[in-house]
Design an enzyme around this catalytic site. Structure first.
Site, PDB file in Angstrom:
ATOM      1  CD  GLN A 276      -7.369   0.395  -6.726  1.00 36.45           C
ATOM      2  OE1 GLN A 276      -7.091   0.032  -5.595  1.00 36.45           O
ATOM      3  NE2 GLN A 276      -6.890   1.515  -7.237  1.00 36.45           N
ATOM      4  CG  HIS A 279      -2.812  -2.098  -4.556  1.00 35.27           C
ATOM      5  ND1 HIS A 279      -1.987  -1.314  -3.796  1.00 35.27           N
ATOM      6  CD2 HIS A 279      -3.793  -1.287  -4.996  1.00 35.27           C
ATOM      7  CE1 HIS A 279      -2.452  -0.070  -3.774  1.00 35.27           C
ATOM      8  NE2 HIS A 279      -3.549  -0.036  -4.495  1.00 35.27           N
ATOM      9  CD  GLU A 344      -9.681  -1.312   0.418  1.00 34.49           C
ATOM     10  OE1 GLU A 344      -8.826  -0.691   1.074  1.00 34.49           O
ATOM     11  OE2 GLU A 344      -9.380  -2.211  -0.403  1.00 34.49           O
ATOM     12  CG  HIS A 345     -11.429   1.130  -2.889  1.00 33.41           C
ATOM     13  ND1 HIS A 345     -10.408   0.213  -3.042  1.00 33.41           N
ATOM     14  CD2 HIS A 345     -11.005   2.017  -1.947  1.00 33.41           C
ATOM     15  CE1 HIS A 345      -9.410   0.525  -2.242  1.00 33.41           C
ATOM     16  NE2 HIS A 345      -9.747   1.605  -1.554  1.00 33.41           N
ATOM     17  CG  ASP A 378      -5.316   4.261  -3.889  1.00 30.13           C
ATOM     18  OD1 ASP A 378      -6.034   3.828  -2.974  1.00 30.13           O
ATOM     19  OD2 ASP A 378      -5.099   3.625  -4.937  1.00 30.13           O
ATOM     20  CG  HIS A 437     -23.580  -5.653  41.928  1.00 33.13           C
ATOM     21  ND1 HIS A 437     -22.572  -6.542  42.158  1.00 33.13           N
ATOM     22  CD2 HIS A 437     -23.212  -4.950  40.813  1.00 33.13           C
ATOM     23  CE1 HIS A 437     -21.636  -6.414  41.241  1.00 33.13           C
ATOM     24  NE2 HIS A 437     -21.998  -5.443  40.406  1.00 33.13           N
TER      25      HIS A 437
END
Length: 448
Positions: A276, A279, A344-345, A378, A437
């Site tokens: 990871q 990236h 995220e993970h 992924d 209304h």
């Protein structure tokens, strides 16, 4: 705190103030290299947001012509056209090694199978008062941004385009930056586009791509929603066009949090963190563990495995600046810290991962045990890898078919029911000071 490639932090308070601290999106420091790039391309000092606004304004006025010019100016690529034909996509599919095509096809099939299980049904409830219900309709046109800066990401194309197709989107437009050396879209992305069945593919990236998708041009017609991850300028552009079009979220750099116990294999934990961190220098890879021995072994393994990796410089900076190993008092405390961080993970490399699942409240995706490592997510597990980042897992979800449909409320009350309910409607309208209304409601109360 041990100083090494990835720090070991034994004080939870210190961890909360450093590696586990969430900075507000707008408060994050702009790297010097980004500032220098803006000065070089725009000829003056601008914030990234101001630079993006300038590109978007130009693309809104001049469409593809502006996008071509910004592609040359920013990416250094001169193109005659931004369009990529289906013939080019099919040719790339034929050029790729068979094993790579098979892997792309497997990923596509598993993504499709997973998303076909997601409910998106319309419903109608007919009762004594008439009909109430919900109609679910697919979006007409969706733009998929496919990153291609430091590495082409065909997986991101599949992870967005396939759920869109499952949802019934009529027109799927993919955009991706051309390779700066060749000026072409990489074959692996062309092939993924062919397999996913995208309707249009455009060789354009950055803020200019987002502008074209949002505002359209002479040839590229605007879409209804833009999805997909991207770098700083893409994210800022999506933020600025929101409202003109829908967006899936404001994605930040990828992040992975691993919770591991003493029985976890250090080599596998290290490999998952390294994967990871690869990236981006801004990626976050964090280990939470109550085992001091495991922490030390993982730290050693990271240094050993890093030597054989092609993106070692990126990984080293990511782990040093944004990674960390935090020693917790227990697995329960590790889960508590993970919920506060909302990663995220979230990878559970523990003896009984199912025992922790019920405690997890905030995460984009949960990966259970050594066999469900995040890299599978992924590429080929099935769920979309486009997941909420920057703590947005507290309120957001991974990309799914729900992102490509809209719900329309259906109201078909009978005349008697309308007359009966009008009294309450009139009272509420008067409380809000909306006399027209209230008058409309009272007209129904007359019954003639």
């Amino acid at each position: 705190m041990t100083r090494s490639l990835i720090p070991i932090i034994t004080d939870i308070g210190q961890a909360r103030q450093t590696v586990l601290r969430r900075a507000a999106w707008d408060d994050q420091e702009v790297p010097d290299v980004v500032r220098a790039g803006i000065r070089r391309r725009f000829g003056e000092e601008l914030t990234p947001a101001a630079a993006v606004a300038r590109v978007l304004s130009d693309v809104r006025r001049r469409g593809e012509t502006a996008a071509l010019e910004w592609t040359q100016r920013i990416d250094g690529v001169t193109l005659a056209s931004l369009t990529v034909s289906r013939a080019e996509q099919q040719a790339a599919l034929a050029r790729l090694p068979a094993a790579l095509v098979e892997a792309l096809q497997l990923a596509k099939e598993r993504i499709e199978a997973f998303h076909r299980k997601q409910p998106m049904d319309s419903w109608v409830d007919a009762g004594a008062d008439g009909v109430l219900g919900q109609l679910v309709r697919p979006l007409d046109a969706v733009g998929v941004y496919v990153p291609g800066g430091t590495a082409p990401l065909p997986s991101s194309l599949l992870m967005a385009a396939v759920p869109a197709r499952v949802a019934g989107v009529t027109r799927i437009v993919a955009v991706t930056p051309p390779d700066r050396a060749s000026g072409r879209v990489p074959d692996v992305i062309l092939a993924a586009a062919a397999l996913a069945g995208v309707d249009e593919l455009w060789a354009v990236g950055g803020a200019q791509a987002i502008g074209l998708l949002a505002y359209g041009g002479a040839t590229l017609k605007a879409v209804d929603k833009i999805v997909g991850p991207g770098g700083l300028f893409v994210t800022l552009a999506k933020r600025q066009v929101y409202g003109v079009v829908g967006i899936d979220g404001i994605p930040g750099p990828t992040e992975t949090m691993v919770i591991a116990d003493a029985g976890a294999r250090p080599a596998l934990v290290a490999a998952d963190l390294l994967a990871q961190a690869e990236h981006d220098v801004l990626a976050s890879a964090i280990l939470l563990t109550p085992s001091v021995e495991l922490a030390s072994q993982v730290q050693i393994e990271i240094g050993r495995q890093l030597e054989d990796l092609s993106r070692a410089d990126i990984i080293a900076q990511s782990l040093s600046d944004r990674g960390g190993i935090v020693i917790t008092a227990s697995l329960a405390q590790a889960v508590e810290l993970a919920n506060a961080y909302a990663p995220e993970h979230l990878c559970l490399l523990v003896e009984d991962p199912w025992a922790l699942v019920g405690q997890v409240r905030h995460a984009g995706g949960i990966f259970l045990g050594e066999g469900s490592f995040e890299v599978l997510g992924d590429y080929v597990a099935g769920p979309s890898h486009i997941m909420p980042t920057e703590g947005s897992a507290r309120f957001a979800s991974p990309l799914s078919v729900a992102d490509f449909v809209k719900r329309i409320s259906l109201i078909g009350l009978s005349l008697p029911a309308g007359q009966r309910l009008s009294a309450a409607a009139a009272i509420l309208a008067e409380a809000e000071g909306l006399s027209a209304h209230a008058a409309a409601a009272r007209q129904r109360m007359k019954g003639d």
